[in-house]
Design an enzyme around this catalytic site. Sequence first.
Site, PDB file in Angstrom:
ATOM      1  N   ASN A   9       0.865  -0.965  -0.022  1.00  0.00           N
ATOM      2  CA  ASN A   9       0.473   0.027   0.053  1.00  0.00           C
ATOM      3  C   ASN A   9       0.629   1.157  -0.196  1.00  0.00           C
ATOM      4  O   ASN A   9       1.368   1.583   0.892  1.00  0.00           O
ATOM      5  CB  ASN A   9      -0.532  -0.216   1.335  1.00  0.00           C
ATOM      6  CG  ASN A   9      -1.936   0.917   1.436  1.00  0.00           C
ATOM      7  OD1 ASN A   9      -1.879   2.331   0.599  1.00  0.00           O
ATOM      8  ND2 ASN A   9      -2.609   0.861   2.593  1.00  0.00           N
ATOM      9  N   ARG A  83      -2.907  -1.846  -3.036  1.00  0.00           N
ATOM     10  CA  ARG A  83      -4.258  -1.269  -3.076  1.00  0.00           C
ATOM     11  C   ARG A  83      -3.654  -0.003  -4.097  1.00  0.00           C
ATOM     12  O   ARG A  83      -2.321   0.619  -4.059  1.00  0.00           O
ATOM     13  CB  ARG A  83      -3.932  -0.842  -1.476  1.00  0.00           C
ATOM     14  CG  ARG A  83      -4.698   0.697  -1.425  1.00  0.00           C
ATOM     15  CD  ARG A  83      -4.929   0.602  -0.080  1.00  0.00           C
ATOM     16  NE  ARG A  83      -6.182   1.878  -0.498  1.00  0.00           N
ATOM     17  CZ  ARG A  83      -6.455   1.910   1.439  1.00  0.00           C
ATOM     18  NH1 ARG A  83      -6.109   1.752   2.092  1.00  0.00           N
ATOM     19  NH2 ARG A  83      -7.534   3.487   1.138  1.00  0.00           N
ATOM     20  N   GLU A 366      -7.765  -3.602   5.771  1.00  0.00           N
ATOM     21  CA  GLU A 366      -8.154  -3.423   4.228  1.00  0.00           C
ATOM     22  C   GLU A 366      -6.706  -4.505   3.656  1.00  0.00           C
ATOM     23  O   GLU A 366      -6.840  -4.984   2.566  1.00  0.00           O
ATOM     24  CB  GLU A 366      -7.678  -2.275   3.804  1.00  0.00           C
ATOM     25  CG  GLU A 366      -8.471  -1.674   4.198  1.00  0.00           C
ATOM     26  CD  GLU A 366      -8.153   0.155   4.342  1.00  0.00           C
ATOM     27  OE1 GLU A 366      -7.385  -0.081   4.945  1.00  0.00           O
ATOM     28  OE2 GLU A 366      -8.933   0.859   4.038  1.00  0.00           O
TER      29      GLU A 366
END
Length: 379
Positions: A9, A83, A366
Amino acid sequence: MSDAILTLNAGSSSLKFSVYATEAPPALLMVGQVENLGPSARLKVGDEVREIGAADHTVAIRAILETASAVLAGRSVIAVGHRIVHGGEDYTGPVLLTAEVREKLAALSPLAPLHQPHNLAAVEAALTAFPDAPQIGCFDTAFHRGHDWAADTFALPRRFYEEGVRRYGFHGLSYDYITGVLRREEPEIAAGRVVIAHLGNGASMCAVKGGRSVASTMGFSALDGLAMGTRCGQLDPGVLLYLMERGMSAAEITTLLYKESGLKGLSGISHDMRTLEASDAPEAAQAIDYYTFRIRRELGALTAVLGGLDALVFCGGIGENSSTIRARVCEGMEWLGITLDPVANGANARRISSGPVAVMAIPTDEERVIAEAAVAHLA
Ligand code: ADP
């Protein structure tokens, strides 16, 4: 022995990562981040901090692998999940990041200039480190792609919609995770009308009906809707015109709206909710007043979109941990069926309500959504 999946991410100055063993469900082996990318970066895992010197995404991934070698214990990284903030109009779920897809995603960079280029730099770095491993992109916008046209557009001339000026919505990986938890643990609620409030440094709310997003407080960019740590949230476009007339450049306005506004700008003290909750300054109290005022207002609006409310779910660092903010949001909401159980709320329990509307605090994850997408791809 199982292999491993790396999730990345990437932001402008940080690279958050986690390492999972490829079991079903994936088992978390390690989580951490490289901070301060640039001349003097450091790698953090829990309380342990290691200075790694000058680092871009490629160097950061190398440092992550060195640190992870003990928990990898011979496992190979066989897929990397990323992500990616913007999937545009097309991507409604995770995709394999082929050269063609990466090119399409790069073309979306003007829509998310502060995030998309960094996300894609991490993909290139991961391709260098793992040329044979599939790279899977998971998009913050994907969860919202089924919106009706009216919830997807602005009242501008139609050509702007056609060129991509739409209400994309973000934080989709978090909403995906929370709706997954509800499906498994509270199927009746999952089938109903739910508002999810993701309250972290970034913050948004999403109206979910039968597991599908029908409206979001975030729109074209990650600026709209709620006030955030340093972002302004909803703003009259006339304010932008005024700032431009005053001679501020696009770059100056960008810095103002993304980095100097929100809780930080209102309080003049900090972007961090814990600091504001601990402060006696009236400006801190006012910043919190505005923060909760906007959440309450959006809760009313999203409930109207849903035609009623079966559950309100709080997640993100503030939503999961701050009983004060949850209590402030829910105060006087009995008319809507919301009554908090103060003991459960104070204990950060999962179910924190005693009224007909279920109010819940659910830690979001996430990274797990990304890891599961990678496992699904491998299968
Ligand atoms: P990010 O969006 O960067 O992932 P987080 O979801 O970790 O951020 O949320 C960070 C926010 O959560 C900060 O404002 C922090 O102060 C707040 N927070 C974390 N723990 C608490 C707590 N116990 N009480 C109040 N706020 C908290």
